[in-house]
Enzyme design. Structure first.
Site, PDB file in Angstrom:
ATOM      1  N   ARG A   7       8.254   1.124  -3.448  1.00  0.00           N
ATOM      2  CA  ARG A   7       8.774   2.118  -4.395  1.00  0.00           C
ATOM      3  C   ARG A   7       8.908   1.602  -5.823  1.00  0.00           C
ATOM      4  NH1 ARG A   7      11.061   3.096   0.465  1.00  0.00           N
ATOM      5  NH2 ARG A   7      10.722   5.159   1.393  1.00  0.00           N
TER       6      ARG A   7
ATOM      7  N   HIS B  38       7.945   0.265   7.143  1.00  0.00           N
ATOM      8  CA  HIS B  38       7.297   1.328   6.382  1.00  0.00           C
ATOM      9  C   HIS B  38       8.271   1.926   5.363  1.00  0.00           C
ATOM     10  CE1 HIS B  38       3.368   3.600   7.074  1.00  0.00           C
ATOM     11  NE2 HIS B  38       3.857   4.213   6.016  1.00  0.00           N
TER      12      HIS B  38
ATOM     13  N   TYR C 238      -5.093   2.636   8.376  1.00  0.00           N
ATOM     14  CA  TYR C 238      -4.478   3.113   9.616  1.00  0.00           C
ATOM     15  C   TYR C 238      -5.553   3.001  10.679  1.00  0.00           C
ATOM     16  CZ  TYR C 238      -0.527   5.024   7.022  1.00  0.00           C
ATOM     17  OH  TYR C 238       0.590   5.159   6.236  1.00  0.00           O
TER      18      TYR C 238
ATOM     19  N   ARG D 247       9.810  13.122   8.158  1.00  0.00           N
ATOM     20  CA  ARG D 247      10.430  13.031   6.828  1.00  0.00           C
ATOM     21  C   ARG D 247      11.027  14.387   6.494  1.00  0.00           C
ATOM     22  NH1 ARG D 247       5.236   9.740   5.159  1.00  0.00           N
ATOM     23  NH2 ARG D 247       5.594   7.980   6.553  1.00  0.00           N
TER      24      ARG D 247
ATOM     25  N   THR E  94      -2.052  -1.070   9.508  1.00  0.00           N
ATOM     26  CA  THR E  94      -0.686  -0.565   9.678  1.00  0.00           C
ATOM     27  C   THR E  94      -0.491  -0.122  11.119  1.00  0.00           C
ATOM     28  OG1 THR E  94      -0.651   0.079   7.370  1.00  0.00           O
ATOM     29  CG2 THR E  94       0.976   1.128   8.800  1.00  0.00           C
TER      30      THR E  94
ATOM     31  N   GLY F  76      12.895  -2.705   0.520  1.00  0.00           N
ATOM     32  CA  GLY F  76      14.199  -2.874  -0.108  1.00  0.00           C
ATOM     33  C   GLY F  76      14.283  -3.952  -1.167  1.00  0.00           C
TER      34      GLY F  76
ATOM     35  N   PRO G 196       0.841  -1.201   0.000  1.00  0.00           N
ATOM     36  CA  PRO G 196       0.000   0.000   0.000  1.00  0.00           C
ATOM     37  C   PRO G 196       0.874   1.248   0.000  1.00  0.00           C
ATOM     38  CG  PRO G 196       0.114  -0.922   2.212  1.00  0.00           C
ATOM     39  CD  PRO G 196       0.819  -1.889   1.303  1.00  0.00           C
TER      40      PRO G 196
ATOM     41  N   ARG H 226      10.265   5.012   6.525  1.00  0.00           N
ATOM     42  CA  ARG H 226       9.595   6.316   6.595  1.00  0.00           C
ATOM     43  C   ARG H 226       9.056   6.641   7.980  1.00  0.00           C
ATOM     44  NH1 ARG H 226       8.083   7.980   1.397  1.00  0.00           N
ATOM     45  NH2 ARG H 226       6.023   8.787   1.902  1.00  0.00           N
TER      46      ARG H 226
HETATM   47  C1  LIG Z   1       5.475   7.039  -1.018  1.00  0.00           C
HETATM   48  C2  LIG Z   1       5.088   5.970  -0.051  1.00  0.00           C
HETATM   49  C3  LIG Z   1       3.818   5.972   0.507  1.00  0.00           C
HETATM   50  C4  LIG Z   1       3.441   4.989   1.400  1.00  0.00           C
HETATM   51  N1  LIG Z   1       2.174   4.987   1.872  1.00  0.00           N
HETATM   52  C5  LIG Z   1       1.785   4.005   2.720  1.00  0.00           C
HETATM   53  C6  LIG Z   1       0.454   3.954   3.181  1.00  0.00           C
HETATM   54  O1  LIG Z   1      -0.381   4.769   2.815  1.00  0.00           O
HETATM   55  N2  LIG Z   1       0.128   2.974   4.050  1.00  0.00           N
HETATM   56  C7  LIG Z   1       1.037   2.034   4.476  1.00  0.00           C
HETATM   57  O2  LIG Z   1       0.697   1.156   5.273  1.00  0.00           O
HETATM   58  N3  LIG Z   1       2.296   2.059   4.019  1.00  0.00           N
HETATM   59  C8  LIG Z   1       2.693   3.010   3.161  1.00  0.00           C
HETATM   60  N4  LIG Z   1       3.969   3.000   2.685  1.00  0.00           N
HETATM   61  C9  LIG Z   1       4.897   1.905   3.058  1.00  0.00           C
HETATM   62  C10 LIG Z   1       4.799   0.736   2.066  1.00  0.00           C
HETATM   63  O3  LIG Z   1       3.594   0.035   2.228  1.00  0.00           O
HETATM   64  C11 LIG Z   1       5.930  -0.284   2.273  1.00  0.00           C
HETATM   65  O4  LIG Z   1       5.977  -0.668   3.619  1.00  0.00           O
HETATM   66  C12 LIG Z   1       7.300   0.217   1.832  1.00  0.00           C
HETATM   67  O5  LIG Z   1       7.207   1.110   0.734  1.00  0.00           O
HETATM   68  C13 LIG Z   1       8.180  -0.967   1.438  1.00  0.00           C
HETATM   69  O6  LIG Z   1       9.448  -0.566   1.142  1.00  0.00           O
HETATM   70  P1  LIG Z   1      10.005  -0.319  -0.373  1.00  0.00           P
HETATM   71  O7  LIG Z   1       9.457   0.996  -0.799  1.00  0.00           O
HETATM   72  O8  LIG Z   1      11.477  -0.311  -0.183  1.00  0.00           O
HETATM   73  O9  LIG Z   1       9.525  -1.472  -1.244  1.00  0.00           O
HETATM   74  C14 LIG Z   1       4.363   3.976   1.770  1.00  0.00           C
HETATM   75  C15 LIG Z   1       5.636   3.967   1.200  1.00  0.00           C
HETATM   76  C16 LIG Z   1       6.006   4.937   0.290  1.00  0.00           C
HETATM   77  C17 LIG Z   1       7.377   4.881  -0.328  1.00  0.00           C
HETATM   78  C1  LIG Z   2      -0.845   9.371   4.244  1.00  0.00           C
HETATM   79  C2  LIG Z   2       0.644   9.259   4.418  1.00  0.00           C
HETATM   80  C3  LIG Z   2       0.976   9.195   5.874  1.00  0.00           C
HETATM   81  C4  LIG Z   2       1.145   8.048   3.680  1.00  0.00           C
HETATM   82  C5  LIG Z   2       2.629   7.951   3.662  1.00  0.00           C
HETATM   83  O1  LIG Z   2       3.352   8.738   3.181  1.00  0.00           O
HETATM   84  C6  LIG Z   2       3.213   6.815   4.307  1.00  0.00           C
HETATM   85  O2  LIG Z   2       2.462   6.021   4.869  1.00  0.00           O
HETATM   86  O3  LIG Z   2       4.426   6.653   4.254  1.00  0.00           O
END
Ligand SMILES: Cc1cc2nc3c(=O)[nH]c(=O)nc-3n(C[C@H](O)[C@H](O)[C@H](O)COP(=O)(O)O)c2cc1C
Ligand SMILES: CC(C)CC(=O)C(=O)O
Length: 335
Positions: A289, A234, A120, A155, A146, A267, A69, A237
């Site tokens: 990503r 995450h 969430y 960030r 999550t 990753g 997601p 992040r």
């Molecule tokens: C731009 C971005 C937005 C994300 N938004 C969400 C989100 O809305 N909800 C959530 O549970 N995880 C979110 N994530 C985390 C991803 O679900 C996932 O855990 C993570 O991207 C995996 O790592 P990777 O980007 O290295 O594959 C987000 C990640 C990125 C990069």
């Molecule tokens: C709505 C945001 C908190 C989503 C995001 O950027 C994330 O989950 O990493």
């Protein structure tokens, strides 16, 4: 795909998608954990054609790879979440729709893709039930909750860029209440396991907890009725300095003890990375990503191309390592 995305995207949006929390140590550690592993292949196993299909919590998939997601797909490409879902359908991949999607879940589901829905945990439990009912009615087959976000990660790229909200013309379409007003996604550090237990009782869908790193939390998750676990930080992040997910995986797998499926994200960039995660005990993996890069670079077609490339890469890697099926991948294949 990443370099095409970087060229295509406005730099503020690039930073939002690419960035992590703090010093971005965990963001880097996730990829480096795969760099540190090497595969110890088996030979003369007579695998023949490989069979990558798998089933997780009743959802069949063409390979043990799901779309993680991620928020705001329309900031990556006008095709948005429906574009990503179209690519998922064409490749037999499951898409986990983010609560922060910029299109309604009904529109995403209209593509015919197999969907799970990410949530969430919301302190307003009546609203949470409303969102869950909407995801169920749209045909989502599991809820991904999550649990690594009691507060939003810091960030620093976004803070520097002043990127605090969606630009005009975009909204979190699945955060609308019964009157049509868009609510903000709440992150509430007061929430505990009792919230998960009540959510578990409010839906018939499987509930998967995303963001588990500690083995003791994996045991708690099972005790509170979770149907699955996603080992995740995450994508670096949230808590900068958190352990790389591949390093956390074996401990969580041991604590889960085969009672629930364990998935992992963070990753993974190549078929070899998928092979290593599966060998170390994951039932499936998720990509964050790479999907966003592919979407930014080429819309639905780009995501389809990325998923097909990854599938070919995984299939090839399995042949070279002597594995016919995901179940043949065991920890002895990783050094
Ligand atoms: C731009 C971005 C937005 C994300 N938004 C969400 C989100 O809305 N909800 C959530 O549970 N995880 C979110 N994530 C985390 C991803 O679900 C996932 O855990 C993570 O991207 C995996 O790592 P990777 O980007 O290295 O594959 C987000 C990640 C990125 C990069
Ligand atoms: C709505 C945001 C908190 C989503 C995001 O950027 C994330 O989950 O990493």
């Amino acid at each position: 795909m990443r370099e095409k995305a970087r060229a295509a995207l406005d730099p503020v949006r690039w930073d939002f998608f690419a960035g992590g929390a703090g010093e971005e140590r965990t963001l880097r550690a996730n990829e480096q954990a795969y760099e540190r592993r090497r595969i110890v292949p088996r030979v003369l196993r007579g695998t023949g054609a490989r069979d990558l299909r798998t089933t997780v919590l009743g959802t069949e998939m063409a390979m043990p790879v799901l779309i993680a997601p991620t928020a705001f797909h329309r900031l990556a490409h006008p095709d948005g979440e429906a574009g990503t879902a179209t690519a998922a359908r064409r490749t037999g991949t499951v898409m986990v729709v983010s609560m922060a999607a910029t299109q309604p879940v009904e529109e995403i589901a209209a593509t015919g893709a197999a969907l799970w829905f990410q949530l969430y945990p919301q302190p307003d439990e009546a609203f949470q039930r409303y969102v869950v009912a909407r995801a169920e009615a749209a045909g989502c087959r599991a809820l991904v909750v999550t649990v690594d976000s009691p507060v939003l990660g810091r960030r620093e790229r976004d803070l520097r860029n002043g990127f605090t909200d969606l630009p005009a013309g975009f909204a979190c379409e699945n955060m609308r209440d019964a009157t049509g007003a868009v609510l903000s996604i709440a992150m509430d550090p007061a929430l505990g396991w009792d919230h998960i237990a009540r959510l578990r009782e409010s839906t018939r869908l499987p509930v998967v907890l995303k963001g588990i790193l500690h083995p003791a939390d994996a045991a708690e998750a099972v005790r509170h009725g979770a149907d699955g676990i996603i080992v995740s930080n995450h994508g670096g992040r949230q808590l900068d300095g958190a352990v790389a997910t591949l390093d956390a995986l074996p401990g969580v797998v041991a604590a889960a003890g085969g009672r629930v499926p364990v998935l992992v994200d963070g990753g993974l960039r190549r078929g070899t990375d998928v092979l290593v995660a599966l060998a170390l005990g994951a039932d499936a993996v998720l990509l964050g990503r790479p999907v966003l890069w592919a979407l930014a670079a080429g819309g639905a077609h780009g995501v389809q191309q990325m998923l097909e490339t990854l599938r070919t890469d995984l299939d090839h890697t399995m042949a070279l390592a002597g594995a016919k099926r995901p179940a043949d991948l065991t920890p002895d294949l990783v050094a």
